[in-house]
Design a protein around this motif. Structure first.
Motif, PDB file in Angstrom:
ATOM      1  N   ILE A   9     -54.332 -42.105 -21.174  1.00  0.00           N
ATOM      2  CA  ILE A   9     -52.984 -41.571 -21.425  1.00  0.00           C
ATOM      3  C   ILE A   9     -51.929 -42.596 -21.038  1.00  0.00           C
ATOM      4  O   ILE A   9     -50.918 -42.791 -21.745  1.00  0.00           O
ATOM      5  N   HIS A  10     -52.163 -43.291 -19.932  1.00  0.00           N
ATOM      6  CA  HIS A  10     -51.217 -44.323 -19.495  1.00  0.00           C
ATOM      7  C   HIS A  10     -51.108 -45.439 -20.537  1.00  0.00           C
ATOM      8  O   HIS A  10     -50.004 -45.894 -20.872  1.00  0.00           O
ATOM      9  N   GLN A  11     -52.275 -45.878 -21.056  1.00  0.00           N
ATOM     10  CA  GLN A  11     -52.273 -46.918 -22.078  1.00  0.00           C
ATOM     11  C   GLN A  11     -51.566 -46.451 -23.349  1.00  0.00           C
ATOM     12  O   GLN A  11     -50.823 -47.207 -23.978  1.00  0.00           O
ATOM     13  N   ILE A  59     -46.866 -46.311 -26.974  1.00  0.00           N
ATOM     14  CA  ILE A  59     -45.749 -45.544 -27.549  1.00  0.00           C
ATOM     15  C   ILE A  59     -44.418 -46.196 -27.190  1.00  0.00           C
ATOM     16  O   ILE A  59     -43.501 -46.290 -28.028  1.00  0.00           O
ATOM     17  N   LYS A  60     -44.318 -46.655 -25.932  1.00  0.00           N
ATOM     18  CA  LYS A  60     -43.090 -47.318 -25.502  1.00  0.00           C
ATOM     19  C   LYS A  60     -42.837 -48.588 -26.309  1.00  0.00           C
ATOM     20  O   LYS A  60     -41.713 -48.869 -26.727  1.00  0.00           O
ATOM     21  N   THR A  61     -43.927 -49.338 -26.530  1.00  0.00           N
ATOM     22  CA  THR A  61     -43.811 -50.562 -27.338  1.00  0.00           C
ATOM     23  C   THR A  61     -43.388 -50.240 -28.771  1.00  0.00           C
ATOM     24  O   THR A  61     -42.530 -50.913 -29.359  1.00  0.00           O
ATOM     25  N   ILE A  73     -39.373 -49.767 -33.095  1.00  0.00           N
ATOM     26  CA  ILE A  73     -38.571 -48.914 -33.983  1.00  0.00           C
ATOM     27  C   ILE A  73     -37.083 -49.151 -33.740  1.00  0.00           C
ATOM     28  O   ILE A  73     -36.278 -49.206 -34.683  1.00  0.00           O
ATOM     29  N   GLU A  74     -36.710 -49.303 -32.453  1.00  0.00           N
ATOM     30  CA  GLU A  74     -35.308 -49.580 -32.143  1.00  0.00           C
ATOM     31  C   GLU A  74     -34.866 -50.897 -32.780  1.00  0.00           C
ATOM     32  O   GLU A  74     -33.750 -51.001 -33.298  1.00  0.00           O
ATOM     33  N   GLY A  75     -35.755 -51.916 -32.731  1.00  0.00           N
ATOM     34  CA  GLY A  75     -35.430 -53.196 -33.363  1.00  0.00           C
ATOM     35  C   GLY A  75     -35.233 -53.048 -34.866  1.00  0.00           C
ATOM     36  O   GLY A  75     -34.291 -53.605 -35.444  1.00  0.00           O
ATOM     37  N   ILE A  76     -36.125 -52.270 -35.481  1.00  0.00           N
ATOM     38  CA  ILE A  76     -36.007 -52.047 -36.927  1.00  0.00           C
ATOM     39  C   ILE A  76     -34.715 -51.296 -37.249  1.00  0.00           C
ATOM     40  O   ILE A  76     -34.011 -51.604 -38.223  1.00  0.00           O
ATOM     41  N   GLU A  77     -34.399 -50.290 -36.429  1.00  0.00           N
ATOM     42  CA  GLU A  77     -33.159 -49.532 -36.646  1.00  0.00           C
ATOM     43  C   GLU A  77     -31.934 -50.425 -36.496  1.00  0.00           C
ATOM     44  O   GLU A  77     -30.954 -50.284 -37.240  1.00  0.00           O
TER      45      GLU A  77
END
Length: 259
Positions: free
Chosen positions: A115-117, A122-124, A129-133
């Motif tokens: 779950i941690h991995q 997911i964070k990555t 996604i933020e970069g693409i946005e």
């Protein structure tokens, strides 16, 4: 394993009651299970190892994927045991499925780490996604700016077209006015020419020739003839001056005839 245990096993694997009963009857005929008339039902399942469980589920008609899921769950619940010393290979088990299930079982025990991995992944992905946005936002702003520039250019083109149309109209008006002025100039020249002719006819020919006002018509004609002789091109005279004097001479002579 008695009939009650086998029936509970098949029901728990997802088979219907009728299918479970049919399978039990077949297994009894084939001697795969035994009938215990004492009615002493044990709690839980008694299966020697995972290979035996696969054999039973496959024989009961379950698919390989359903069999794997069921055996995995039974291992997790402690209803069957994994025997690492068993070297059985069946047609349903590829690359030692039992060993894989055991490894999966250990993986389940480390689910917190998994779950941690996953959270890190997911964070990555979120950052990606933020970069693409952000790129999309920048591209959108560029498109908006380009659209504004295009709108401005279109407005300027409309203004230039209007100016061009206005200049064309002014040019047409100027050409029309120029034509009218040209025609008027031609009329003025004709009027001036007629006025010159009239003035020439009414001039005192005696004065033009340097004669006395009292000179007779005969004297004027004689003077003109003398000038014509002197200015004649055949005698080395000036042709342009000859034509001018000749025209004046003819006018004077015609006036004499008319009078």
């Amino acid at each position: 394993m008695n009939t009650d245990q086998a029936f509970d096993l098949l029901k728990d694997a997802g088979l219907t009651e009728s299918m479970s009963i049919q399978t039990l009857r077949r297994w009894l005929r084939e001697g795969k299970i035994k009938y215990d008339g004492t009615g002493n039902r044990k709690t839980g399942y008694i299966i020697d190892d995972t290979d035996q469980a696969f054999d039973l589920l496959k024989d009961a008609g379950l698919t390989k994927s359903m069999s794997i899921q069921t055996v995995r769950r039974w291992l997790h619940e402690g209803k069957i045991k994994y025997d690492g010393t068993t070297n059985r290979t069946t047609e349903y088990i590829i690359d030692d499925t039992a060993s894989k299930l055991f490894i999966n079982e250990r993986t389940d025990q480390n689910k917190d780490e998994i779950i941690h991995q996953l959270k890190l992944k997911i964070k990555t992905q979120d950052k990606h996604i933020e970069g693409i946005e952000e790129i999309h936002k920048t591209a959108k702003n560029i498109v908006i700016q380009q659209r504004d520039k295009l709108d401005k250019l279109n407005k300027e083109i409309v203004i230039l077209k209007n100016v061009t149309r206005k200049l064309q109209n002014e040019t047409t008006d100027l050409l029309k006015e120029n034509t009218e002025l040209h025609n008027e100039l031609i009329k003025l020249k004709e009027n001036k020419r007629d006025h010159f002719r009239s003035t020439t006819q009414s001039n005192d020919y005696s004065k033009k020739l340097g004669l006395s006002k009292l000179a007779s018509n005969k004297d004027v004609l004689a003077e003109y003839k003398g000038l014509l002789k002197i200015t004649h091109p055949d005698h080395g005279g000036n042709a342009k001056l000859f034509r001018y004097i000749k025209t004046d001479y003819d006018h004077f002579r015609n006036n004499i005839k008319d009078s």
